[in-house]
Write a protein that holds these residues in place. Structure first.
Motif, PDB file in Angstrom:
ATOM      1  N   SER A  57       0.823  -1.202   0.000  1.00 34.38           N
ATOM      2  CA  SER A  57       0.000   0.000   0.000  1.00 34.38           C
ATOM      3  C   SER A  57       0.858   1.253   0.000  1.00 34.38           C
ATOM      4  N   GLY A  58       1.941   1.228   0.759  1.00 34.84           N
ATOM      5  CA  GLY A  58       2.846   2.369   0.807  1.00 34.84           C
ATOM      6  C   GLY A  58       3.508   2.632  -0.529  1.00 34.84           C
ATOM      7  N   ILE A  59       3.875   1.573  -1.224  1.00 31.40           N
ATOM      8  CA  ILE A  59       4.472   1.713  -2.550  1.00 31.40           C
ATOM      9  C   ILE A  59       3.442   2.257  -3.528  1.00 31.40           C
ATOM     10  N   ALA A  60       2.255   1.693  -3.515  1.00 34.03           N
ATOM     11  CA  ALA A  60       1.203   2.115  -4.445  1.00 34.03           C
ATOM     12  C   ALA A  60       0.822   3.572  -4.256  1.00 34.03           C
ATOM     13  N   SER A  61       0.837   4.054  -3.027  1.00 35.16           N
ATOM     14  CA  SER A  61       0.435   5.438  -2.766  1.00 35.16           C
ATOM     15  C   SER A  61       1.617   6.402  -2.781  1.00 35.16           C
ATOM     16  N   ALA A  62       2.806   5.899  -3.037  1.00 35.03           N
ATOM     17  CA  ALA A  62       4.046   6.687  -3.060  1.00 35.03           C
ATOM     18  C   ALA A  62       4.377   7.274  -1.690  1.00 35.03           C
ATOM     19  N   SER A  63       3.770   6.779  -0.637  1.00 39.94           N
ATOM     20  CA  SER A  63       4.064   7.316   0.687  1.00 39.94           C
ATOM     21  C   SER A  63       5.435   6.876   1.200  1.00 39.94           C
ATOM     22  N   LEU A  64       6.040   5.878   0.556  1.00 39.55           N
ATOM     23  CA  LEU A  64       7.383   5.458   0.935  1.00 39.55           C
ATOM     24  C   LEU A  64       8.462   6.205   0.153  1.00 39.55           C
ATOM     25  N   PHE A  65       8.058   7.034  -0.800  1.00 40.93           N
ATOM     26  CA  PHE A  65       9.009   7.777  -1.633  1.00 40.93           C
ATOM     27  C   PHE A  65       9.658   8.894  -0.832  1.00 40.93           C
ATOM     28  N   ASP A  66      10.958   9.012  -0.956  1.00 42.64           N
ATOM     29  CA  ASP A  66      11.682  10.095  -0.305  1.00 42.64           C
ATOM     30  C   ASP A  66      12.904  10.415  -1.141  1.00 42.64           C
ATOM     31  N   ASP A  67      12.965  11.612  -1.675  1.00 46.14           N
ATOM     32  CA  ASP A  67      14.146  12.001  -2.425  1.00 46.14           C
ATOM     33  C   ASP A  67      14.950  13.051  -1.667  1.00 46.14           C
ATOM     34  N   GLY A  68      14.764  13.103  -0.363  1.00 44.60           N
ATOM     35  CA  GLY A  68      15.451  14.082   0.463  1.00 44.60           C
ATOM     36  C   GLY A  68      16.795  13.621   1.005  1.00 44.60           C
ATOM     37  N   GLY A  69      17.233  12.425   0.641  1.00 44.55           N
ATOM     38  CA  GLY A  69      18.532  11.949   1.089  1.00 44.55           C
ATOM     39  C   GLY A  69      18.531  11.271   2.444  1.00 44.55           C
ATOM     40  N   SER A  70      17.352  10.921   2.960  1.00 47.44           N
ATOM     41  CA  SER A  70      17.274  10.301   4.293  1.00 47.44           C
ATOM     42  C   SER A  70      18.034   8.985   4.365  1.00 47.44           C
ATOM     43  N   LEU A  71      17.919   8.151   3.331  1.00 47.95           N
ATOM     44  CA  LEU A  71      18.601   6.855   3.368  1.00 47.95           C
ATOM     45  C   LEU A  71      20.111   7.043   3.324  1.00 47.95           C
ATOM     46  N   SER A  72      20.598   7.937   2.477  1.00 44.54           N
ATOM     47  CA  SER A  72      22.040   8.216   2.430  1.00 44.54           C
ATOM     48  C   SER A  72      22.542   8.698   3.780  1.00 44.54           C
ATOM     49  N   GLU A  73      21.768   9.570   4.412  1.00 48.57           N
ATOM     50  CA  GLU A  73      22.153  10.082   5.732  1.00 48.57           C
ATOM     51  C   GLU A  73      22.197   8.957   6.756  1.00 48.57           C
ATOM     52  N   LEU A  74      21.215   8.087   6.712  1.00 46.17           N
ATOM     53  CA  LEU A  74      21.164   6.963   7.641  1.00 46.17           C
ATOM     54  C   LEU A  74      22.338   6.009   7.420  1.00 46.17           C
ATOM     55  N   LEU A  75      22.661   5.743   6.140  1.00 46.55           N
ATOM     56  CA  LEU A  75      23.750   4.827   5.816  1.00 46.55           C
ATOM     57  C   LEU A  75      25.125   5.439   6.031  1.00 46.55           C
ATOM     58  N   GLY A  76      25.189   6.764   5.957  1.00 49.96           N
ATOM     59  CA  GLY A  76      26.478   7.432   6.061  1.00 49.96           C
ATOM     60  C   GLY A  76      27.275   7.385   4.775  1.00 49.96           C
ATOM     61  N   ARG A  77      26.608   7.139   3.676  1.00 46.59           N
ATOM     62  CA  ARG A  77      27.259   7.096   2.349  1.00 46.59           C
ATOM     63  C   ARG A  77      26.196   7.326   1.291  1.00 46.59           C
ATOM     64  N   ALA A  78      26.654   7.587   0.076  1.00 42.78           N
ATOM     65  CA  ALA A  78      25.710   7.750  -1.032  1.00 42.78           C
ATOM     66  C   ALA A  78      25.028   6.418  -1.336  1.00 42.78           C
ATOM     67  N   THR A  79      23.776   6.472  -1.720  1.00 43.16           N
ATOM     68  CA  THR A  79      23.066   5.260  -2.118  1.00 43.16           C
ATOM     69  C   THR A  79      23.400   4.918  -3.567  1.00 43.16           C
ATOM     70  N   THR A  80      23.196   3.670  -3.917  1.00 43.15           N
ATOM     71  CA  THR A  80      23.414   3.209  -5.284  1.00 43.15           C
ATOM     72  C   THR A  80      22.085   3.222  -6.012  1.00 43.15           C
ATOM     73  N   PRO A  81      22.036   3.845  -7.193  1.00 40.49           N
ATOM     74  CA  PRO A  81      20.773   3.855  -7.942  1.00 40.49           C
ATOM     75  C   PRO A  81      20.275   2.426  -8.199  1.00 40.49           C
ATOM     76  N   PHE A  82      18.964   2.236  -8.091  1.00 40.87           N
ATOM     77  CA  PHE A  82      18.350   0.926  -8.255  1.00 40.87           C
ATOM     78  C   PHE A  82      18.743   0.295  -9.595  1.00 40.87           C
ATOM     79  N   GLU A  83      18.706   1.084 -10.657  1.00 39.99           N
ATOM     80  CA  GLU A  83      19.030   0.564 -11.989  1.00 39.99           C
ATOM     81  C   GLU A  83      20.447  -0.004 -12.030  1.00 39.99           C
TER      82      GLU A  83
END
Length: 81
Positions: A38-64
């Motif tokens: 449901s979160g994916i379908a409604s885009a409520s899990l989308f975040d382009d603010g860099g939260s995951l990179s900040e949490l990981l302490g490094r740049a994320t790798t693009p899905f592709e």
């Protein structure tokens, strides 16, 4: 044009949960997967603010790139730090 070549259909929460259990998904995961879907379908899990990179302490790798690396290798993709 559909986003995916795979057919899909909406399911009520209980039916999805039961389908996951029937497929052998462990109960805890079968319980949360409907919410994830449901979160994916409604885009409520989308975040382009860099939260995951900040949490990981490094740049994320693009899905592709991750999928491309996986498909071109003989094993799982290696994450470069």
């Amino acid at each position: 044009m559909p986003l995916s070549p795979f057919p899909s259909r909406d399911m009520i929460r209980e039916a999805f949960h039961n389908a996951m259990l029937a497929a052998g998904v462990p109960e805890p995961f079968a319980t949360i997967l409907p919410d994830v879907g449901s979160g994916i379908a409604s885009a409520s899990l989308f975040d382009d603010g860099g939260s995951l990179s900040e949490l990981l302490g490094r740049a994320t790798t693009p899905f592709e790139r991750t999928i491309g690396d996986f498909l071109s290798s003989s094993g799982p993709a290696v994450v470069q730090g």
